[in-house]
Design a protein around this motif. Sequence first.
Motif, mmCIF file in Angstrom:
data_model
loop_
_atom_site.group_PDB
_atom_site.id
_atom_site.type_symbol
_atom_site.label_atom_id
_atom_site.label_comp_id
_atom_site.label_asym_id
_atom_site.label_seq_id
_atom_site.Cartn_x
_atom_site.Cartn_y
_atom_site.Cartn_z
ATOM 1 N N ALA A 80 0.993 -1.212 0.007
ATOM 2 C CA ALA A 80 0.205 0.055 -0.139
ATOM 3 C C ALA A 80 0.725 1.350 0.122
ATOM 4 C CB ALA A 80 -0.959 -0.061 1.147
ATOM 5 N N PHE A 81 1.800 1.128 0.699
ATOM 6 C CA PHE A 81 2.773 2.478 0.869
ATOM 7 C C PHE A 81 3.947 2.484 0.284
ATOM 8 C CE2 PHE A 81 0.211 1.781 5.121
ATOM 9 C CZ PHE A 81 -0.904 2.559 4.485
ATOM 10 N N GLY A 82 4.575 1.319 -0.072
ATOM 11 C CA GLY A 82 5.726 1.159 -0.963
ATOM 12 C C GLY A 82 6.888 1.065 0.051
ATOM 13 N N THR A 83 6.594 1.123 1.104
ATOM 14 C CA THR A 83 7.732 1.127 2.270
ATOM 15 C C THR A 83 7.336 0.790 3.499
ATOM 16 O OG1 THR A 83 9.578 2.341 3.283
ATOM 17 C CG2 THR A 83 7.405 3.483 2.713
ATOM 18 N N LEU A 84 7.825 0.058 4.615
ATOM 19 C CA LEU A 84 7.671 -0.040 5.878
ATOM 20 C C LEU A 84 8.573 0.545 6.894
ATOM 21 C CD1 LEU A 84 5.733 -0.994 8.265
ATOM 22 C CD2 LEU A 84 6.850 -3.201 8.069
ATOM 23 N N ASP A 85 8.446 1.413 7.495
ATOM 24 C CA ASP A 85 9.409 2.492 8.261
ATOM 25 C C ASP A 85 9.391 2.090 9.814
ATOM 26 O OD1 ASP A 85 10.683 4.132 5.864
ATOM 27 O OD2 ASP A 85 8.453 4.117 5.699
ATOM 28 N N VAL A 86 7.952 1.903 10.078
ATOM 29 C CA VAL A 86 7.647 1.798 11.514
ATOM 30 C C VAL A 86 6.559 0.739 11.981
ATOM 31 C CG1 VAL A 86 6.963 2.998 13.675
ATOM 32 C CG2 VAL A 86 8.143 4.494 12.053
ATOM 33 N N LEU A 87 7.063 0.044 12.965
ATOM 34 C CA LEU A 87 5.894 -1.165 13.471
ATOM 35 C C LEU A 87 5.788 -0.493 15.021
ATOM 36 C CD1 LEU A 87 4.557 -3.674 13.759
ATOM 37 C CD2 LEU A 87 6.724 -4.615 14.428
ATOM 38 N N VAL A 88 4.475 -0.456 15.087
ATOM 39 C CA VAL A 88 4.217 -0.174 16.543
ATOM 40 C C VAL A 88 3.258 -1.444 16.840
ATOM 41 C CG1 VAL A 88 2.774 1.331 18.210
ATOM 42 C CG2 VAL A 88 3.699 2.172 16.172
ATOM 43 N N ASN A 89 4.009 -2.013 17.950
ATOM 44 C CA ASN A 89 3.467 -3.376 18.636
ATOM 45 C C ASN A 89 2.311 -2.905 19.754
ATOM 46 O OD1 ASN A 89 4.765 -5.418 17.208
ATOM 47 N ND2 ASN A 89 6.680 -5.093 18.332
ATOM 48 N N ASN A 90 1.193 -2.730 19.567
ATOM 49 C CA ASN A 90 0.119 -2.675 20.392
ATOM 50 C C ASN A 90 -0.856 -3.656 20.858
ATOM 51 O OD1 ASN A 90 -1.328 -0.233 22.004
ATOM 52 N ND2 ASN A 90 -2.715 -0.767 20.391
ATOM 53 N N ALA A 91 -1.096 -4.457 20.045
ATOM 54 C CA ALA A 91 -1.995 -5.525 20.410
ATOM 55 C C ALA A 91 -1.803 -6.121 21.691
ATOM 56 C CB ALA A 91 -2.134 -6.514 19.189
ATOM 57 N N TYR A 92 -2.880 -6.543 22.411
ATOM 58 C CA TYR A 92 -2.499 -6.991 23.725
ATOM 59 C C TYR A 92 -3.695 -7.842 23.984
ATOM 60 C CZ TYR A 92 -5.805 -3.994 26.248
ATOM 61 O OH TYR A 92 -6.973 -3.302 26.517
ATOM 62 N N ALA A 93 -3.508 -8.862 25.094
ATOM 63 C CA ALA A 93 -4.693 -9.515 25.937
ATOM 64 C C ALA A 93 -4.440 -9.347 27.474
ATOM 65 C CB ALA A 93 -4.743 -10.991 25.482
ATOM 66 N N CYS A 94 -5.505 -9.421 28.065
ATOM 67 C CA CYS A 94 -5.389 -9.141 29.724
ATOM 68 C C CYS A 94 -6.461 -9.719 30.265
ATOM 69 C CB CYS A 94 -5.321 -7.828 30.024
ATOM 70 S SG CYS A 94 -5.212 -7.334 31.466
ATOM 71 N N SER A 95 -6.023 -10.785 31.012
ATOM 72 C CA SER A 95 -7.030 -11.736 31.535
ATOM 73 C C SER A 95 -7.219 -11.207 32.902
ATOM 74 C CB SER A 95 -6.193 -13.109 31.986
ATOM 75 O OG SER A 95 -5.034 -13.142 32.700
ATOM 76 N N ASP A 96 -8.157 -11.560 33.545
ATOM 77 C CA ASP A 96 -8.793 -11.018 34.816
ATOM 78 C C ASP A 96 -8.011 -11.260 35.954
ATOM 79 O OD1 ASP A 96 -11.365 -10.250 33.837
ATOM 80 O OD2 ASP A 96 -12.334 -11.938 34.260
ATOM 81 N N HIS A 97 -7.934 -10.252 36.690
ATOM 82 C CA HIS A 97 -7.009 -10.160 38.084
ATOM 83 C C HIS A 97 -7.679 -11.098 39.054
ATOM 84 C CE1 HIS A 97 -4.489 -9.161 41.217
ATOM 85 N NE2 HIS A 97 -5.622 -8.719 41.984
ATOM 86 N N ARG A 98 -6.576 -12.109 39.582
ATOM 87 C CA ARG A 98 -7.233 -12.875 40.618
ATOM 88 C C ARG A 98 -6.409 -12.559 41.948
ATOM 89 N NH1 ARG A 98 -10.319 -16.573 38.130
ATOM 90 N NH2 ARG A 98 -9.908 -16.684 35.761
#
Length: 269
Positions: A80-98
């Motif tokens: 799409a952009f002809g280049t990849l300059d930056v990756l932002v790792n933001n995806a997460y999962a967070c289980s309930d606190h016990r």
Amino acid sequence: MTRFDTYGVVVTGGARGIGEATARRFAAEGAGVLIADIDEESAARTAAAIRDDGGRAEHAACDVADSAAVDAAVARAVAAFGTLDVLVNNAYACSDHREDFSEERDEDWLRDLDICLVGSMRCSRAALPHLAEAPGGRGAIVTVGSVNGLSYFGNHAYSAAKAGLVSLTRTLAQQAAPLGVRANLVAPGTIRTPVWDGREKMLEAAARAYPLRRVGEPADIAAAVAFLASTDASWITGVTLPVDGGILGSNAGFTDALAAEFAADTAQA
């Protein structure tokens, strides 16, 4: 000319919250942004909203637990952009606190670790060859961690996964440096994201624990991510940057306990 003109950027978990604010920040500064999210419908809406505001944005359905989906998202950004300059790792999962650690469940730990930690590895692995080709040494990985990875705030599995990201960032920084790619991590405190919807009283209580007397906003984290991704940070790699309203530097419980004891002593004197 703005800071990220001609850049291609991938933001995982970019459909809402910190990810959306980060995608919007990059787009506002000229980048083409691929919003990669497991919720394709929401990713499409966010990308469309950025385009409506005059920015460049595409979307891709992407489960970071699926290597094939990760590879496809990275390939889509490059196409799409002809280049990849930056990756932002933001995806997460967070289980309930016990509260009772003996009730921790294997499946919660495996999910949080797979999404937060291994997912960031998968995305970084797929992106790195393209980041190494970015012109002018502007290739960068910025990972969104958490203060939970640096101190105790509950959510044990999530916290362990976020702590692992600190180590992964150091590893990536050393591995990627010869390729001209930097890797850094932002560690947010409590941020007002959709996960807190309907729990405003909890946010108000949390704000009182922060030295700056407020919780963070997604834009606070987006600004820090954009800085670390930019050439303004060209000699910064392998660092963990807390963006936390001062919470890691405070010890409210200790100081409150001393203040109460001091008040009692003064009253008796």
